[in-house]
Design a protein around this motif. Structure first.
Motif, PDB file in Angstrom:
ATOM      1  N   MET A   1       0.788  -1.290  -0.111  1.00  0.00           N
ATOM      2  CA  MET A   1       0.182   0.084   0.148  1.00  0.00           C
ATOM      3  C   MET A   1       0.916   1.153  -0.023  1.00  0.00           C
ATOM      4  SD  MET A   1      -2.360   1.175   2.875  1.00  0.00           S
ATOM      5  CE  MET A   1      -1.038   2.106   4.000  1.00  0.00           C
ATOM      6  N   SER A   2       0.610   2.314  -0.913  1.00  0.00           N
ATOM      7  CA  SER A   2       1.385   3.509  -0.599  1.00  0.00           C
ATOM      8  C   SER A   2       0.234   4.430  -0.023  1.00  0.00           C
ATOM      9  CB  SER A   2       1.686   4.083  -1.953  1.00  0.00           C
ATOM     10  OG  SER A   2       0.242   4.193  -2.739  1.00  0.00           O
ATOM     11  N   VAL A   3       0.940   5.326   0.637  1.00  0.00           N
ATOM     12  CA  VAL A   3       0.130   6.326   1.362  1.00  0.00           C
ATOM     13  C   VAL A   3       0.537   7.904   1.019  1.00  0.00           C
ATOM     14  CG1 VAL A   3       0.036   4.956   3.384  1.00  0.00           C
ATOM     15  CG2 VAL A   3       1.813   6.546   3.471  1.00  0.00           C
ATOM     16  N   ALA A 192      -9.223   9.662  12.823  1.00  0.00           N
ATOM     17  CA  ALA A 192      -7.873   9.472  13.513  1.00  0.00           C
ATOM     18  C   ALA A 192      -7.553   8.061  13.524  1.00  0.00           C
ATOM     19  CB  ALA A 192      -7.798  10.193  14.863  1.00  0.00           C
ATOM     20  N   LEU A 193      -8.593   7.257  14.033  1.00  0.00           N
ATOM     21  CA  LEU A 193      -8.238   5.877  13.950  1.00  0.00           C
ATOM     22  C   LEU A 193      -8.041   5.142  12.584  1.00  0.00           C
ATOM     23  CD1 LEU A 193     -10.890   4.730  16.851  1.00  0.00           C
ATOM     24  CD2 LEU A 193      -8.535   4.572  16.896  1.00  0.00           C
ATOM     25  N   LEU A 198      -4.740   3.156   8.272  1.00  0.00           N
ATOM     26  CA  LEU A 198      -4.169   2.703   6.778  1.00  0.00           C
ATOM     27  C   LEU A 198      -2.777   3.376   6.637  1.00  0.00           C
ATOM     28  CD1 LEU A 198      -7.471   4.435   5.244  1.00  0.00           C
ATOM     29  CD2 LEU A 198      -6.745   2.148   5.094  1.00  0.00           C
ATOM     30  N   LYS A 199      -2.338   4.353   7.357  1.00  0.00           N
ATOM     31  CA  LYS A 199      -1.004   4.791   7.419  1.00  0.00           C
ATOM     32  C   LYS A 199      -0.075   3.577   8.018  1.00  0.00           C
ATOM     33  CE  LYS A 199       2.017   8.682   8.820  1.00  0.00           C
ATOM     34  NZ  LYS A 199       1.973   9.856   9.605  1.00  0.00           N
ATOM     35  N   GLY A 200      -0.246   2.853   9.367  1.00  0.00           N
ATOM     36  CA  GLY A 200       0.393   2.198   9.744  1.00  0.00           C
ATOM     37  C   GLY A 200       0.531   0.683   9.179  1.00  0.00           C
ATOM     38  N   GLY A 201      -0.505   0.608   8.259  1.00  0.00           N
ATOM     39  CA  GLY A 201      -0.620  -0.770   7.819  1.00  0.00           C
ATOM     40  C   GLY A 201      -1.503  -1.778   8.609  1.00  0.00           C
ATOM     41  N   SER A 202      -2.137  -1.213   9.711  1.00  0.00           N
ATOM     42  CA  SER A 202      -2.751  -2.267  10.781  1.00  0.00           C
ATOM     43  C   SER A 202      -3.976  -2.132  10.496  1.00  0.00           C
ATOM     44  CB  SER A 202      -2.465  -1.504  12.100  1.00  0.00           C
ATOM     45  OG  SER A 202      -2.956  -0.068  12.187  1.00  0.00           O
ATOM     46  N   ALA A 203      -4.771  -1.916   9.367  1.00  0.00           N
ATOM     47  CA  ALA A 203      -6.318  -1.966   9.281  1.00  0.00           C
ATOM     48  C   ALA A 203      -6.654  -3.348   8.986  1.00  0.00           C
ATOM     49  CB  ALA A 203      -6.576  -0.992   7.877  1.00  0.00           C
ATOM     50  N   ALA A 240      -5.419   7.736   1.206  1.00  0.00           N
ATOM     51  CA  ALA A 240      -4.381   6.618   1.740  1.00  0.00           C
ATOM     52  C   ALA A 240      -4.079   5.588   0.647  1.00  0.00           C
ATOM     53  CB  ALA A 240      -4.778   5.922   2.785  1.00  0.00           C
ATOM     54  N   ARG A 241      -4.902   5.826  -0.533  1.00  0.00           N
ATOM     55  CA  ARG A 241      -4.607   4.763  -1.346  1.00  0.00           C
ATOM     56  C   ARG A 241      -4.662   3.326  -1.145  1.00  0.00           C
ATOM     57  NH1 ARG A 241      -1.738   9.488  -2.384  1.00  0.00           N
ATOM     58  NH2 ARG A 241      -1.536  10.348  -4.596  1.00  0.00           N
TER      59      ARG A 241
END
Length: 519
Positions: A1-3, A192-193, A198-203, A240-241
């Motif tokens: 994933m790219s952000v 925020a969550l 999505l930014k940290g790859g924790s979705a 977040a793509r």
């Protein structure tokens, strides 16, 4: 994933502090650090002011509706009936939030006004921490969160605008106990969550399902804010793509949210899509736009800078989605869509704070900081009368007192006689307040689209008060609806004061009189 590229750090080698000497928002430790400290103090002052407002809890608008809702839930948690009139109908005001407050009132025995103050405190806490967490998810600059908090409440216009779901300082002071504030606080946490996931790859599955449930709670608690939350979430995902796997897990979260909406027992959420009659009420949202929101143009300029760097920036996409929905409502006559206007305002306000806090050293940064500082000063002066809700008009300087509007007085003066569940005949203005004390009115003071005989009830109230009605017609209305009390002024009409069917019981503000209906 790219952000999307996010703002990180705070200048070269500053460890999160702003670099460079210029601008009014320089951080502590720089030559202008005292101003940075003042920024934190200003944010703290806002919180203190709101806490004092909650102690006073000024009454205007829909507060009586929310108080009545909590009262019904306190007495009949599982089957509260209509909050305003003596009918067993569902109501969209019975949300997860008001059910929580009803349970709190039932378990503690606290008065509805104490419970609403507790709710206001929780809502304010969620709002402040939500703005903080959302901005921290967008940038690491440590001055961005307090600056964003000030922008959200002060960066509006030169004309005060009060409406639930709108976070101008004066509007927030009057609506702080409303479900809309709680829903907005949850929305900021929701964004925020989602941003961090999505930014940290924790979705993962658990996170996405939890976000779906939170989305449903926001929609159930305040439907219009739920739309704003949805637009912000969509913008976050686009920015977040997200990859195919993330879309799949987020889709599962959406399905869970839809299931929660469908299973909510207190009202049919999806029936709201068939509701009409909201356009006249919301048409004012499209009037006087420039004086009400002109200061937000500072944020629009900040969004333009972000768009130049990345057209899929989440704040830019959020803003554009809000503009599209708001414009579509105005062009098609669906003025209720104007309630999506916070989706235009919030990203611009946040962008102003993030851009100024994160700008590189130099003339451009200094100019932007001074422009934002001036806009915030104008916004603060425009809404300075909010202090009056804490100190009262008599303590205000004359120029501020001229801007202040006294809150509603309320109808506590009828409570020694009017009991819970009694039916009161009253015109619209008192009908918006009387149910807060446990009584019912003949017609609801607010539009109620789940009440099938609403028009008939409104006609009955007109029949009672109009000068053309006979005494027998008025008595027929009182008997039909089991009216035990009448609140009226002499100018309202109705049965004359000396009529044998009425017994004068008490006098209230503004020439109002409470009469008992003699049976």
């Amino acid at each position: 994933m790219s952000v999307t590229a996010q703002d990180t750090g705070g200048g070269q080698g500053t460890g999160g502090r702003l670099s460079g000497p210029g601008g009014p928002f320089a951080a502590a430790g720089t030559p202008r650090g005292a101003v940075g400290a003042a920024l934190w103090a200003a944010a703290a002052l806002f919180v203190v002011l709101m806490l004092l407002v909650i102690v006073r809890l000024p009454w205007a608008g829909d507060l009586g509706m929310h108080a009545a809702t909590v009262e019904r839930l306190r007495h009949r948690l599982l089957d509260p009936g209509n909050p305003l009139v003596d009918e067993n109908t569902p109501s969209p005001y019975y949300s997860p939030w008001t059910v929580f407050l009803g349970v709190l009132a039932r378990l503690t025995g606290l008065s509805v006004w104490v419970v609403l103050r507790i709710g206001a405190l929780i809502g304010l806490t969620l709002l402040v921490t939500g703005v903080w967490r959302y901005v921290r998810a967008l940038t690491a600059h440590r001055l961005a969160p307090p600056l964003a908090l000030l922008c959200v409440v002060l960066l509006w216009g030169t004309q005060v605008f009060n409406w639930s779901g709108f976070l101008g300082l004066n509007s927030l002071a009057l609506t702080v106990a409303y479900p809309s504030v709680l829903a907005l606080g949850l929305a900021f946490h929701f964004w925020a969550l989602l941003t961090r996931a999505l930014k940290g790859g924790s979705a993962g599955w658990t996170v996405c399902l939890g976000l779906g449930a939170l989305w449903a709670v926001i929609l159930l608690s305040h439907q219009f804010t739920g739309v704003v939350a949805t637009l912000g979430a969509l913008a976050t995902v686009v920015g977040a793509r997200a990859g195919r796997g993330e879309w799949l897990r987020l889709g599962a979260g959406v399905l869970l949210g839809v299931l929660v909406l469908a299973l909510w027992p207190y009202y049919d959420f999806f029936a709201l899509f068939r509701v009409g009659g909201l356009e006249v009420i919301h048409r004012p949202l499209y009037q006087h736009l420039f004086p009400r929101f002109c200061l937000v143009l500072v944020g629009v300029a900040a969004l333009a800078l972000r768009a130049r760097r990345d057209l899929r920036d989440p704040l830019v996409v959020f803003f554009l989605l809000g503009v599209l929905m708001f414009a579509a409502g105005g062009l098609t006559g669906h003025y209720s869509w104007g309630r999506a206007l916070p989706a235009v305002l919030i990203p611009a306000q946040v962008a102003a704070a993030v851009e100024v806090a994160g700008a590189a050293r130099g003339t451009l940064r200094n100019a932007g900081a001074w422009v934002l500082a001036a806009a915030l000063g104008v916004g603060a002066w425009t809404q300075v009368q909010t202090v009056g809700y804490v100190v009262g008009r008599s303590a205000l300087p004359a120029p501020v007192a001229a801007k202040y509007r006294v809150p509603w007085v309320g109808y506590h003066w009828i409570t020694p006689w009017v009991r819970y569940g009694d039916v009161v005949m009253a015109t619209t203005y008192p009908a918006r307040q009387i149910p807060a004390y446990g009584a019912y009115t003949v017609a609801p003071g607010y539009p109620d689209f789940f009440l099938p005989d609403e028009a008939k009830r409104e006609a009955a109230v007109r029949t009672y008060f109009t000068a053309r009605s006979s005494r027998s017609e008025r008595l027929g209305v009182l008997r039909t609806y089991g009216v035990r009390w009448v609140v009226q002024r002499r100018a309202d009409g109705g049965l004359p004061p000396g009529d044998r069917a009425l017994r004068r019981v008490a006098s209230g503000p503004g020439g109002q009189v409470l009469y008992e209906v003699v049976r």
